[in-house]
Design a protein around this motif. Sequence first.
Motif, PDB file in Angstrom:
ATOM      1  N   ASN A   1       0.816  -1.196   0.000  1.00 53.12           N
ATOM      2  CA  ASN A   1       0.000   0.000   0.000  1.00 53.12           C
ATOM      3  C   ASN A   1       0.859   1.260   0.000  1.00 53.12           C
ATOM      4  O   ASN A   1       1.809   1.370   0.749  1.00 53.12           O
ATOM      5  N   SER A   2       0.535   2.183  -0.861  1.00 51.24           N
ATOM      6  CA  SER A   2       1.160   3.489  -1.067  1.00 51.24           C
ATOM      7  C   SER A   2       2.530   3.425  -1.732  1.00 51.24           C
ATOM      8  O   SER A   2       3.140   4.451  -1.998  1.00 51.24           O
ATOM      9  N   ARG A   3       3.039   2.242  -2.016  1.00 54.43           N
ATOM     10  CA  ARG A   3       4.324   2.117  -2.720  1.00 54.43           C
ATOM     11  C   ARG A   3       4.136   1.653  -4.156  1.00 54.43           C
ATOM     12  O   ARG A   3       4.753   2.170  -5.068  1.00 54.43           O
ATOM     13  N   VAL A   4       3.316   0.631  -4.317  1.00 54.22           N
ATOM     14  CA  VAL A   4       3.044   0.073  -5.638  1.00 54.22           C
ATOM     15  C   VAL A   4       1.536  -0.132  -5.734  1.00 54.22           C
ATOM     16  O   VAL A   4       0.917  -0.642  -4.807  1.00 54.22           O
TER      17      VAL A   4
END
Length: 105
Positions: free
Chosen positions: A39-42
């Motif tokens: 979550n929130s990275r990829v």
Amino acid sequence: GMVEKRETAKNTARRCMLEATGWKAGDDTRSLLSFQPMNSRVEIEVRSFITAEATFEGPGRDTQSAGDIAWLTRDDLLALIDKGDVSDGPSLTLILYALSKDLIR
């Protein structure tokens, strides 16, 4: 696996299971859980499915996706987790969720 054009996520899961293991998922195949492992990275969504029925169609072709194939009980799975044999986040998330819903006995 990747959902192909004109294919539902459920049919993708059934196809990938057959290709990797040689086992055809039953008509009872249903959605288990969807989540974003990073979550929130990829931006990627994991959609998982579960079935209690399967028919052996022949050896799977994708030996990198499925090394060992076995039917495991709740106690078998918990023992593997306790030993550290199941340690990746997505697998733990799905197994523990299924156990919490009494979908694995």
